[in-house]
Design an enzyme around this catalytic site. Sequence first.
Site, PDB file in Angstrom:
ATOM      1  N   LYS A 202       0.818  -1.174  -0.177  1.00 38.44           N
ATOM      2  CA  LYS A 202      -0.133  -0.005   0.047  1.00 38.44           C
ATOM      3  C   LYS A 202       0.958   1.149  -0.025  1.00 38.44           C
ATOM      4  CE  LYS A 202      -1.982   3.103   1.981  1.00 38.44           C
ATOM      5  NZ  LYS A 202      -1.794   4.383   1.718  1.00 38.44           N
TER       6      LYS A 202
ATOM      7  N   GLU B   8       8.118   0.855  12.196  1.00 34.64           N
ATOM      8  CA  GLU B   8       9.278   1.713  12.351  1.00 34.64           C
ATOM      9  C   GLU B   8       8.811   2.979  12.329  1.00 34.64           C
ATOM     10  OE1 GLU B   8      11.681   4.199  11.735  1.00 34.64           O
ATOM     11  OE2 GLU B   8      11.765   3.514   9.694  1.00 34.64           O
TER      12      GLU B   8
ATOM     13  N   CYS C 294      13.471  10.207   9.391  1.00 30.34           N
ATOM     14  CA  CYS C 294      13.043   9.639  10.659  1.00 30.34           C
ATOM     15  C   CYS C 294      14.596   9.631  11.763  1.00 30.34           C
ATOM     16  CB  CYS C 294      12.263   8.464  10.548  1.00 30.34           C
ATOM     17  SG  CYS C 294      13.166   7.022   9.942  1.00 30.34           S
TER      18      CYS C 294
ATOM     19  N   GLU D 169       8.349  15.341  17.218  1.00 35.51           N
ATOM     20  CA  GLU D 169       8.964  15.148  15.984  1.00 35.51           C
ATOM     21  C   GLU D 169       8.518  16.312  14.957  1.00 35.51           C
ATOM     22  OE1 GLU D 169      10.460  11.583  12.864  1.00 35.51           O
ATOM     23  OE2 GLU D 169       8.534  11.741  13.384  1.00 35.51           O
TER      24      GLU D 169
END
Length: 491
Positions: free
Chosen positions: A181, A256, A289, A386
């Site tokens: 996806k 993750e 990230c 973040e």
Amino acid sequence: MSTSMLDVAGVLVSPDHYIDGERVPSEERFELFSPIDQRLLGQVAAGQPAHVEQAIAAAERAFPAWSAMSAAERLPYLDRFAEEIGRRADAFCTLESNDAGVLLSRMRHGVVPRAMLNIRWFAEHALGLQERPIDTQQAHHRVRHDPAGVVVIITPWNAPLMLSTWKLGPALAAGNTCILKPPEWAPLTCSLLADAAHAAGLPPGVFNVVQGIGATTGAQLVSDPRIARVSFTGSVPTARRIAQAAGANLVPCSLELGGKSPFIVLEDADIDAAAATGALMYRNAGQVCLAGTRFLVHERVAERFIAAMRTTVDGLCVGDPRGEATEVGPIIHPRQVERVLGFIDRAVAGGAQVLWGGQPHPFGAQYVQPTMLTGLSQDDEIVQNEVFGPVLTLQTFASDDEAVAMANGTDYGLGGVCYGDTAHAIAVADRVRTGFIWINSFGIRDLAAPFGGIKRSGIGREGGDWSFEFFCDVKDVVVPKKPFRPSFSHR
């Protein structure tokens, strides 16, 4: 079969799903815009319940034959898959640069070669995981890594090609069938990946691509009880929803997630080297990230470090990611631009000082200046959360204990960077709670090594044997050394 194709800077790519070896159109579509200049790239198929059902059924049908092959028998298919990615290298570079804003030079020299390696390396590594004997006093054990079944892979928009192949490599090499996806903000390289798989001769149903919106298409995929594994890279809120949906069926998830990683500069660090590495945190417009976004600098060298890094950052070229000289490109989407600028505005309103940047970049609507903020407290929003943009923070410390406490003082634990005398840096790094940390370096990634985070940065590890531990069912076949005589008295 749909005959419609999107023309993106001269590259033709299908906007449709790829299911059971064929392109499958959808009446429902969503628009896709380039982050470079907000131009419309086209309309992409939006997965409906029937498409999800079709993909799962196709993957289920393909699983018995694909999983029955040995790793050696699957190897030629995956080698050809890697070759077909290489044959389309220019197309992949053009698509991801226009679709996701990734630097064209980075695609050409880093991402595409790595995507090919992701497929080849795991295909070859699987050869050594067929069976492992364990001999004990009572029995001979044959430990097998059996394919788990139908795997759902959901990748993010900041690195769709690299992260798709990073997951597909071990999943397919282990004998699973896969449904990918793609990210709705940058799906086109995943569509081209289906063309590469088709040209490589992967059997129908082994690899499927269902495009769509995460809240609908993705939600249906991860909540289906026929799914054996879910591998996701992305945000913490989305991961929570995925884990809840998959958990209802006790489906294992590899997650993750984000990071708020420390970049520690010790008093004995090579300041110029640390500053040059620090500027790399603006790579991909900070949409990485694993970047070290919280700079923790010893108070005795902070002034020198700031001056050295400012010189490097002043020389960065912000602009069109297709330009060879460009080093910082656009933010993926207007909503993300709003998010990034909101973090800056709230931090400044709360008393933070701007060392450099802090504003939209004049190059275009989705560009933000490389930014560094200081004068912050540990509990400030921008220190704790973040941002996922070209925004860094800088705090100072007086001792190793203080640096470690600050490094560990968020809910994230993905990566980190530590600059200093090697022995000193290792001693500090060993105390930082994180999935990995680079000493006097950044971005070294070996496929044999584990990758992943702790706390809100995720669950599980990817890479090497760790990928296969997730994508396989580990089975122990036990053969006793002596005749087995059952007794109810045995415990």
